[in-house]
Design an enzyme around this catalytic site. Structure first.
Site, PDB file in Angstrom:
ATOM      1  N   GLU A 169     -16.122 123.034  -7.474  1.00 45.12           N
ATOM      2  CA  GLU A 169     -15.468 124.322  -7.223  1.00 45.12           C
ATOM      3  C   GLU A 169     -15.460 125.303  -8.399  1.00 45.12           C
ATOM      4  O   GLU A 169     -14.408 125.754  -8.834  1.00 45.12           O
ATOM      5  CB  GLU A 169     -14.020 124.055  -6.759  1.00 45.12           C
ATOM      6  CG  GLU A 169     -13.963 123.118  -5.562  1.00 45.12           C
ATOM      7  CD  GLU A 169     -12.552 122.683  -5.190  1.00 45.12           C
ATOM      8  OE1 GLU A 169     -11.612 122.974  -5.938  1.00 45.12           O
ATOM      9  OE2 GLU A 169     -12.392 122.047  -4.138  1.00 45.12           O
ATOM     10  N   GLU A 274     -16.357 116.525   2.566  1.00 42.24           N
ATOM     11  CA  GLU A 274     -14.904 116.365   2.715  1.00 42.24           C
ATOM     12  C   GLU A 274     -14.444 116.851   4.085  1.00 42.24           C
ATOM     13  O   GLU A 274     -13.473 117.596   4.211  1.00 42.24           O
ATOM     14  CB  GLU A 274     -14.166 117.128   1.601  1.00 42.24           C
ATOM     15  CG  GLU A 274     -14.615 116.727   0.212  1.00 42.24           C
ATOM     16  CD  GLU A 274     -13.783 117.314  -0.920  1.00 42.24           C
ATOM     17  OE1 GLU A 274     -12.714 117.889  -0.640  1.00 42.24           O
ATOM     18  OE2 GLU A 274     -14.212 117.194  -2.076  1.00 42.24           O
TER      19      GLU A 274
HETATM   20  C1  GLA Z   1     -10.708 119.292  -2.908  1.00 38.58           C
HETATM   21  C2  GLA Z   1     -11.132 118.091  -3.728  1.00 38.58           C
HETATM   22  C3  GLA Z   1     -10.743 116.787  -3.111  1.00 38.58           C
HETATM   23  C4  GLA Z   1      -9.397 116.848  -2.451  1.00 38.58           C
HETATM   24  C5  GLA Z   1      -9.411 117.945  -1.440  1.00 38.58           C
HETATM   25  C6  GLA Z   1      -8.193 117.991  -0.583  1.00 38.58           C
HETATM   26  O1  GLA Z   1     -11.603 119.766  -2.063  1.00 38.58           O
HETATM   27  O2  GLA Z   1     -12.508 118.069  -3.999  1.00 38.58           O
HETATM   28  O3  GLA Z   1     -10.720 115.814  -4.117  1.00 38.58           O
HETATM   29  O4  GLA Z   1      -8.414 117.015  -3.411  1.00 38.58           O
HETATM   30  O5  GLA Z   1      -9.546 119.144  -2.172  1.00 38.58           O
HETATM   31  O6  GLA Z   1      -7.072 117.477  -1.168  1.00 38.58           O
END
Ligand code: GLA
Length: 385
Positions: A169, A274
């Site tokens: 990110e 994710e």
């Molecule tokens: C982000 C992180 C993850 C997790 C998610 C949701 O995307 O990469 O490790 O913490 O948020 O909690």
């Protein structure tokens, strides 16, 4: 005539035996009495099916969760135990007990094991960026800390953890750099340096950039520009992870498809890293607060947390359709997508129960709080042709 009579007895018997055998072999690897193939069986020819696991699952304390992970998934990522604050809480202290158990769990089950995440602006202790007096450290000091951390963590699991989320990110929604402490102290090349250090520590590991909201075009363009630049510089990046924390109305099928079209052109591995689906009303205004649902007015509680007694069937069906639609897109791009990872195992494990408001009842996954497959599970399995 006699042969016909014997045949009329034997054939039904044989067919019966055959059916019993088939049913038995198909139920191996299934959850409880459920009669569908497992996720990893269903998508075997397409991509790996992964899941984020918590400590209770990979240590077996949550036996039901562990069994579900073993039965359904062939890849794992640790939800928290390899984040900086967990694995390296103080300058001279590493906590490897839990990550060691995580890797052992994956190896015992023959799973593809992922490491998450090396350089991020969240869940990283403040000491990383400060000197003894609380002042920001200089570029060289922070690079040296980053290198030491990456070499120690990646080096420990060299050859065992097959892929790392190296940087998480780094880019804003408008495509600009996120003004994190990594960026402010080191500058843009903090990303290249992180990949370089990870490659030094394990030259055979896949090294990925992981980002959310890549379906938003300005953000995606910023990330693509960054990755092109890294590739032109010879930085050892092998993949791009699209997190896909989805909502019921975002991203659309067309936006998802366009994102994979664009990412595929980079010539790297593409992954869904994710995946989950938020069915609750947006509570984005609380995301930088520490708000518990119980502290809000009764009206607001009812509005923001509408499904405390279970998900109504109509929403359950909409959720199933949303998942099926997204898996349709993943399958369309199965040549580029190497794995699809869900963010948590069951609905009760999900971070969405405590973010952005604590104490809501969320339903974002394929398995309910009892570990039972939801209609969305069937819908996802049915997308396989
Ligand atoms: C982000 C992180 C993850 C997790 C998610 C949701 O995307 O990469 O490790 O913490 O948020 O909690």
């Amino acid at each position: 005539m006699k042969a016909y009579c014997i045949g009329s007895i034997i054939w039904p018997l044989l067919i019966g035996l055959l059916m019993t055998g088939l049913v038995t072999s198909c139920t191996s690897g299934r959850t409880g009495t459920y009669s569908q193939p497992t996720l990893k069986e269903a998508f075997k020819g397409d991509f790996l099916i992964g899941v984020a696991v918590n400590q209770a699952q990979f240590t077996g304390k949550d036996a039901r969760g562990a069994a579900l992970v073993e039965a359904q998934f062939n890849s794992i990522i640790p939800e928290n135990v390899l984040k900086w604050e967990s694995v390296h809480p103080r300058p001279d202290k590493y906590e490897f007990t839990a990550p060691d158990r995580y890797v052992e769990f994956g190896e015992k089950n023959g799973m593809f094991i992922i490491g998450h995440t090396l350089v991020w602006h969240k869940q990283t202790p403040q000491w990383v960026f400060e000197d003894d007096k609380g002042n920001p450290v200089d570029r060289e000091t922070l690079l040296q800390r980053m290198r030491e951390h990456i070499h120690t963590v990646v080096g420990r699991y060299k050859g065992r953890i097959k892929a790392w989320d190296v940087v998480n990110e780094a880019i804003n929604e408008d495509g600009s750099w996120r003004e994190t402490q990594w960026y402010k102290i080191i500058g843009e090349d903090f990303v290249a340096k992180a990949f370089q250090y990870a490659h030094e520590a394990d030259p055979d590991a896949d090294l990925n950039y992981n980002e959310f909201a890549l379906e938003t075009e300005p953000k995606r363009n910023g990330v693509i520009a960054l990755i092109k630049k890294l590739k032109a510089q010879g930085v050892p990046i092998t993949g791009i992870g699209s997190q896909m924390h989805a909502r019921m109305d975002w991203p659309t099928v067309a936006e998802t498809d366009a994102a994979f079209d664009a990412l595929a052109k980079l010539g790297l591995k593409v992954m869904v890293t994710e995946l989950d689906m938020d069915v609750l009303p947006s509570a984005g205004q609380y995301k930088n607060t520490d708000t518990a649902i119980g502290r809000l007015s009764p009206d607001l509680q009812a509005r923001l947390n509408p499904y405390t007694n279970g998900l109504p069937d109509s929403v359950q069906q909409q959720l199933a359709k949303r998942y099926a639609d997204l898996f349709g897109v993943f399958l369309k791009h199965r040549r580029e997508i190497s794995r699809v990872t869900f963010w948590c195992v069951t609905d009760t494990d999900s971070w969405l129960n405590y973010w952005p408001v604590k104490g809501r009842t969320a339903y974002p996954l394929l398995f309910d709080g009892n570990g039972q497959p939801k209609p969305a599970f069937d819908a996802v399995i049915r997308t396989v042709r």
